[in-house]
Scaffold this active site. Structure first.
Site, PDB file in Angstrom:
ATOM      1  CB  CYS A  19      -0.910   0.005   1.235  1.00  0.00           C
ATOM      2  SG  CYS A  19      -2.167   1.326   1.188  1.00  0.00           S
ATOM      3  CB  CYS A  23      -4.418   3.283   7.352  1.00  0.00           C
ATOM      4  SG  CYS A  23      -4.826   4.167   5.823  1.00  0.00           S
ATOM      5  CE1 TYR A  25      -8.451   2.105   9.074  1.00  0.00           C
ATOM      6  CE2 TYR A  25      -8.697   3.940  10.593  1.00  0.00           C
ATOM      7  CZ  TYR A  25      -8.913   3.371   9.354  1.00  0.00           C
ATOM      8  OH  TYR A  25      -9.570   4.083   8.382  1.00  0.00           O
ATOM      9  CB  CYS A  26      -4.036  -0.974   7.656  1.00  0.00           C
ATOM     10  SG  CYS A  26      -4.174  -2.177   6.297  1.00  0.00           S
ATOM     11  CB  SER A 127     -11.011   3.880   2.652  1.00  0.00           C
ATOM     12  OG  SER A 127     -11.189   2.521   2.306  1.00  0.00           O
ATOM     13  NE  ARG A 139      -8.337   5.901   4.953  1.00  0.00           N
ATOM     14  CZ  ARG A 139      -8.161   4.603   4.714  1.00  0.00           C
ATOM     15  NH1 ARG A 139      -8.416   3.711   5.654  1.00  0.00           N
ATOM     16  NH2 ARG A 139      -7.728   4.192   3.551  1.00  0.00           N
ATOM     17  CG  ASP A 281      -9.725  -9.167   4.121  1.00  0.00           C
ATOM     18  OD1 ASP A 281      -8.720  -9.419   3.445  1.00  0.00           O
ATOM     19  OD2 ASP A 281     -10.030  -8.016   4.496  1.00  0.00           O
TER      20      ASP A 281
END
Length: 379
Positions: A19, A23, A25-26, A127, A139, A281
């Site tokens: 990515c 972020c 909290y990912c 998002s 984020r 996931d």
């Protein structure tokens, strides 16, 4: 003999956990560790074609959906998705319709991307966690800077090209305190499809202690109730909010479409960049890797006894407190990953968000019952 019917949505990770953002909290960024020897994490054309063929073979419905996720899937490049669409069209069974969906942070979208997404009728999830101060709370870019303006630019471009777009808003310990600010911000943006995803993350090494940025369960219920009241008064028919739609399905005796509220799960697995198949996931780990599409058909993996057992466990492990709950049909225990607190009786396996969900589903029940009564009177 009845033909097999499968209801599934595969989350495809063409670039794995890669990515361009960071972020806080990912939960997926750490999955890079599963492939420490991969120099280039990008699904090859060979794996891509094999996956698409096997997805089409496994599908039993006339409308066949593909879901591209990450990490950040646009890092695969627009050429990757042009090739994916070309392969889909080449192998598409007659009489079927293919729909592609992509979940993105929106920062890499440009005119070329949006022209492609519009022409190929992609459904785009983007998002965004609310106004800039709320969005930029967690984020962040790789250098820990703001991402809001880039995300907003991407969203405006999607609007310009009239691309079907849904906002995914993560509800955390901060923005949960400002429900109407969040909701009205999205309305002012012209958002018509909105999903609220509650943030629940365990601290490393613990089994029931959540992080400070996790949403408090009771506050989440207040957040949903507050938005529901304004939506019911002003926005029915103009704004669709996923959890409200799911609650309303019970008015018509319809099954839930969202996996977390279904009685059983297992229909939303993951295909990683190299073809590895994982149960869910939220369970991308060695214990839940059931095979690889290079060696197994997708149908075999979806119908695998371990995958069936994984999905059935959601229903079978519900504590008595849930099974006797007045809003069980709306919730069904929600996602198994969040079932780590104890019920009032001391029984294990209650969902961390139970207090909030119970508040909301009881709050909206009179509305749902009224809709149901009206519907039945028309029959």
């Amino acid at each position: 003999m009845n033909p097999i019917s499968r209801e599934f949505q595969v989350f495809v990770k063409p670039v794995g956990a890669r990515c361009n953002l960071d972020c806080q909290y990912c939960y997926y960024l750490e999955k890079d560790a599963l492939y420490p020897f991969s120099k280039l994490v990008l699904m090859s054309e060979k794996v891509l074609e094999r996956y698409i063929i096997r997805h089409l073979e496994a599908a039993t419905e006339q409308i066949i959906g593909f879901s591209w996720h990450g990490g950040e899937p646009t890092l695969a490049g627009i050429g990757f998705f042009r090739k994916a669409v070309e392969i889909q069209k080449r192998h598409q069974p007659s009489g079927t319709t293919i729909i592609n969906g992509i979940q993105t942070n929106g920062t890499l979208l440009n005119e070329e991307w949006c022209d492609f997404l519009a022409k190929e009728k992609f459904v785009v999830g983007i998002s965004m966690d609310g106004p800039s101060d709320m969005h930029d709370r967690f984020r962040l870019s790789k250098d820990q800077g703001s991402t809001f303006s880039r995300v907003l630019r991407g969203y405006r471009m999607l609007q310009k090209y009239r691309i079907f777009t849904e906002i995914l808003c993560v509800v955390n310990a901060y923005n949960v305190n400002f429900p109407l600010d969040v909701y009205r911000f999205f309305k002012e943006l012209g958002v018509h499809f909105l999903t609220f995803l509650p943030l629940v993350e365990l601290l490393p090494g613990t089994v029931s202690t959540v992080s400070e940025r996790s949403v408090p369960a009771g506050n989440f219920g207040v957040f949903l109730n507050t938005i529901f009241d304004e939506w019911a008064e002003k926005d029915i028919g103009t704004v669709k909010i996923q959890i409200f739609e799911e609650a309303a399905r019970t008015a018509f005796g319809q099954d839930h479409t969202l996996c977390i509220f279904k009685k059983t799960c297992g229909g939303v697995p993951v295909i990683e960049h190299n073809g590895d198949f994982y149960s869910c996931d939220h369970y991308v780990d060695a214990a839940h890797k059931l095979g690889n599409i290079s060696r197994n058909t997708l149908a075999q993996l979806l119908d695998h006894p371990e995958q069936k057992s994984f999905g059935q466990a959601k229903k079978e492990t519900l504590p008595r407190y849930c099974r006797e709950c007045e809003v069980l049909d709306m919730c069904n225990g929600e996602c198994p990953k969040n079932r780590f607190i104890t019920a009032p009786s001391g029984e294990a396996g209650l969902n961390y968000l139970c207090e909030g969900y119970k508040q909301f589903f009881k709050h909206c029940r009179p509305f749902v019952d009224a809709v149901s009564a009206q519907w039945n009177n028309q029959l």
